[in-house]
Design a protein around this motif. Structure first.
Motif, mmCIF file in Angstrom:
data_model
loop_
_atom_site.group_PDB
_atom_site.id
_atom_site.type_symbol
_atom_site.label_atom_id
_atom_site.label_comp_id
_atom_site.label_asym_id
_atom_site.label_seq_id
_atom_site.Cartn_x
_atom_site.Cartn_y
_atom_site.Cartn_z
ATOM 1 N N UNK A 1 0.842 -1.199 0.000
ATOM 2 C CA UNK A 1 0.000 0.000 0.000
ATOM 3 C C UNK A 1 0.875 1.246 0.000
ATOM 4 N N UNK A 2 1.908 1.239 0.828
ATOM 5 C CA UNK A 2 2.808 2.397 0.886
ATOM 6 C C UNK A 2 3.453 2.682 -0.469
ATOM 7 N N UNK A 3 3.939 1.641 -1.117
ATOM 8 C CA UNK A 3 4.595 1.865 -2.414
ATOM 9 C C UNK A 3 3.598 2.364 -3.457
ATOM 10 N N UNK A 4 2.367 1.890 -3.405
ATOM 11 C CA UNK A 4 1.350 2.373 -4.351
ATOM 12 C C UNK A 4 0.936 3.805 -4.056
ATOM 13 N N UNK B 1 1.421 7.126 -6.335
ATOM 14 C CA UNK B 1 0.093 7.683 -6.594
ATOM 15 C C UNK B 1 -0.796 6.786 -7.456
ATOM 16 N N UNK B 2 -0.713 5.497 -7.217
ATOM 17 C CA UNK B 2 -1.600 4.518 -7.852
ATOM 18 C C UNK B 2 -2.716 4.220 -6.853
ATOM 19 N N UNK B 3 -3.680 5.102 -6.798
ATOM 20 C CA UNK B 3 -4.695 5.080 -5.758
ATOM 21 C C UNK B 3 -5.641 3.885 -5.865
ATOM 22 N N UNK B 4 -5.971 3.471 -7.080
ATOM 23 C CA UNK B 4 -6.867 2.322 -7.245
ATOM 24 C C UNK B 4 -6.208 1.032 -6.756
ATOM 25 N N UNK B 5 -4.938 0.876 -7.072
ATOM 26 C CA UNK B 5 -4.215 -0.320 -6.627
ATOM 27 C C UNK B 5 -4.037 -0.282 -5.112
ATOM 28 N N UNK B 6 -3.745 0.908 -4.572
ATOM 29 C CA UNK B 6 -3.603 1.051 -3.113
ATOM 30 C C UNK B 6 -4.910 0.689 -2.417
ATOM 31 N N UNK B 7 -6.023 1.107 -2.999
ATOM 32 C CA UNK B 7 -7.331 0.790 -2.423
ATOM 33 C C UNK B 7 -7.591 -0.714 -2.452
ATOM 34 N N UNK B 8 -7.225 -1.367 -3.555
ATOM 35 C CA UNK B 8 -7.403 -2.819 -3.661
ATOM 36 C C UNK B 8 -6.522 -3.552 -2.645
ATOM 37 N N UNK B 9 -5.289 -3.078 -2.490
ATOM 38 C CA UNK B 9 -4.386 -3.696 -1.512
ATOM 39 C C UNK B 9 -4.887 -3.468 -0.086
ATOM 40 N N UNK B 10 -5.521 -2.340 0.144
ATOM 41 C CA UNK B 10 -6.098 -2.070 1.464
ATOM 42 C C UNK B 10 -7.215 -3.062 1.775
ATOM 43 N N UNK B 11 -8.007 -3.401 0.780
ATOM 44 C CA UNK B 11 -9.053 -4.424 0.981
ATOM 45 C C UNK B 11 -8.415 -5.764 1.336
ATOM 46 N N UNK B 12 -7.309 -6.095 0.653
ATOM 47 C CA UNK B 12 -6.590 -7.336 0.972
ATOM 48 C C UNK B 12 -6.050 -7.299 2.398
ATOM 49 N N UNK B 13 -5.557 -6.128 2.810
ATOM 50 C CA UNK B 13 -5.062 -5.969 4.175
ATOM 51 C C UNK B 13 -6.182 -6.188 5.181
ATOM 52 N N UNK B 14 -7.347 -5.630 4.909
ATOM 53 C CA UNK B 14 -8.479 -5.790 5.831
ATOM 54 C C UNK B 14 -8.897 -7.260 5.936
ATOM 55 N N UNK B 15 -8.881 -7.978 4.819
ATOM 56 C CA UNK B 15 -9.226 -9.405 4.845
ATOM 57 C C UNK B 15 -8.189 -10.201 5.641
ATOM 58 N N UNK B 16 -6.914 -9.901 5.420
ATOM 59 C CA UNK B 16 -5.851 -10.589 6.146
ATOM 60 C C UNK B 16 -5.961 -10.303 7.644
ATOM 61 N N UNK B 17 -6.231 -9.054 7.977
ATOM 62 C CA UNK B 17 -6.343 -8.667 9.384
ATOM 63 C C UNK B 17 -7.527 -9.361 10.058
ATOM 64 N N UNK B 18 -8.630 -9.499 9.346
ATOM 65 C CA UNK B 18 -9.784 -10.163 9.964
ATOM 66 C C UNK B 18 -9.473 -11.627 10.277
ATOM 67 N N UNK B 19 -8.650 -12.271 9.449
ATOM 68 C CA UNK B 19 -8.265 -13.659 9.720
ATOM 69 C C UNK B 19 -7.336 -13.749 10.927
ATOM 70 N N UNK C 1 -1.165 11.933 4.779
ATOM 71 C CA UNK C 1 -1.969 11.337 5.848
ATOM 72 C C UNK C 1 -2.007 9.826 5.768
ATOM 73 N N UNK C 2 -2.132 9.305 4.548
ATOM 74 C CA UNK C 2 -2.184 7.856 4.370
ATOM 75 C C UNK C 2 -0.873 7.205 4.796
ATOM 76 N N UNK C 3 0.240 7.823 4.408
ATOM 77 C CA UNK C 3 1.538 7.265 4.795
ATOM 78 C C UNK C 3 1.755 7.357 6.303
ATOM 79 N N UNK C 4 1.283 8.432 6.921
ATOM 80 C CA UNK C 4 1.408 8.569 8.372
ATOM 81 C C UNK C 4 0.598 7.491 9.094
ATOM 82 N N UNK C 5 -0.621 7.266 8.642
ATOM 83 C CA UNK C 5 -1.468 6.245 9.274
ATOM 84 C C UNK C 5 -0.884 4.850 9.070
ATOM 85 N N UNK C 6 -0.357 4.579 7.886
ATOM 86 C CA UNK C 6 0.253 3.270 7.646
ATOM 87 C C UNK C 6 1.502 3.076 8.496
ATOM 88 N N UNK C 7 2.249 4.147 8.704
ATOM 89 C CA UNK C 7 3.429 4.066 9.565
ATOM 90 C C UNK C 7 3.013 3.740 10.998
#
Length: 128
Positions: free
Chosen positions: A51-54, A58-76, A111-117
């Motif tokens: 997500x950070x690299x995306x 500034x590849x916002x669509x890919x970052x958003x998709x990776x964020x969904x993957x992160x949320x799924x991984x976190x729920x597991x 803001x996104x990079x700060x929150x991810x950090x």
């Protein structure tokens, strides 16, 4: 008969409580092990880095998709570690992920990079 009663007393009043305490201590200390990914789909730090690299590129669509993957991984992973880590730490990590989602939607790189950090910092400290 006296030996049987002594053995019964030992098991009931000494052995069982010690075994139960050891069991709960093991559960409470297992967060470090249980937060490790059991498969590639559960690798929280991998998704944070992706997500950070995306976001940086500034590849916002890919970052958003990776964020969904992160949320799924976190729920597991959350289901495995919920009893061995503090609830506040899990809530803080969830809050960071949700804030990151908002920053990605608004294309707010800083803001996104700060929150991810902060999310990375929380994740690395989880269970320690």
């Amino acid at each position: 008969m006296k030996d049987f009663n002594e053995m019964k007393h030992f098991i009931l009043y000494k052995l069982i409580p010690v075994v139960i305490l050891l069991f709960f201590i093991a559960i409470m200390q297992s967060g470090i092990i249980l937060k490790q990914p059991f498969s590639k789909e559960e690798d929280i730090l991998f998704y944070i880095e992706a997500i950070e690299s995306n976001i940086v590129s500034e590849q916002w669509d890919i970052a958003s998709a990776e964020l969904k993957n992160l949320e799924e991984a976190y729920s597991k992973v959350q289901k495995r570690i919920q009893y061995s880590v503090e609830r506040d730490e899990l809530d803080s990590f969830t809050t960071c992920i949700k804030k990151t989602e908002g920053y990605i939607q608004a294309h707010g790189q800083g803001g996104a990079l700060a929150e991810l950090s902060e999310a990375r910092n929380l994740w690395e400290g989880l269970g320690n």
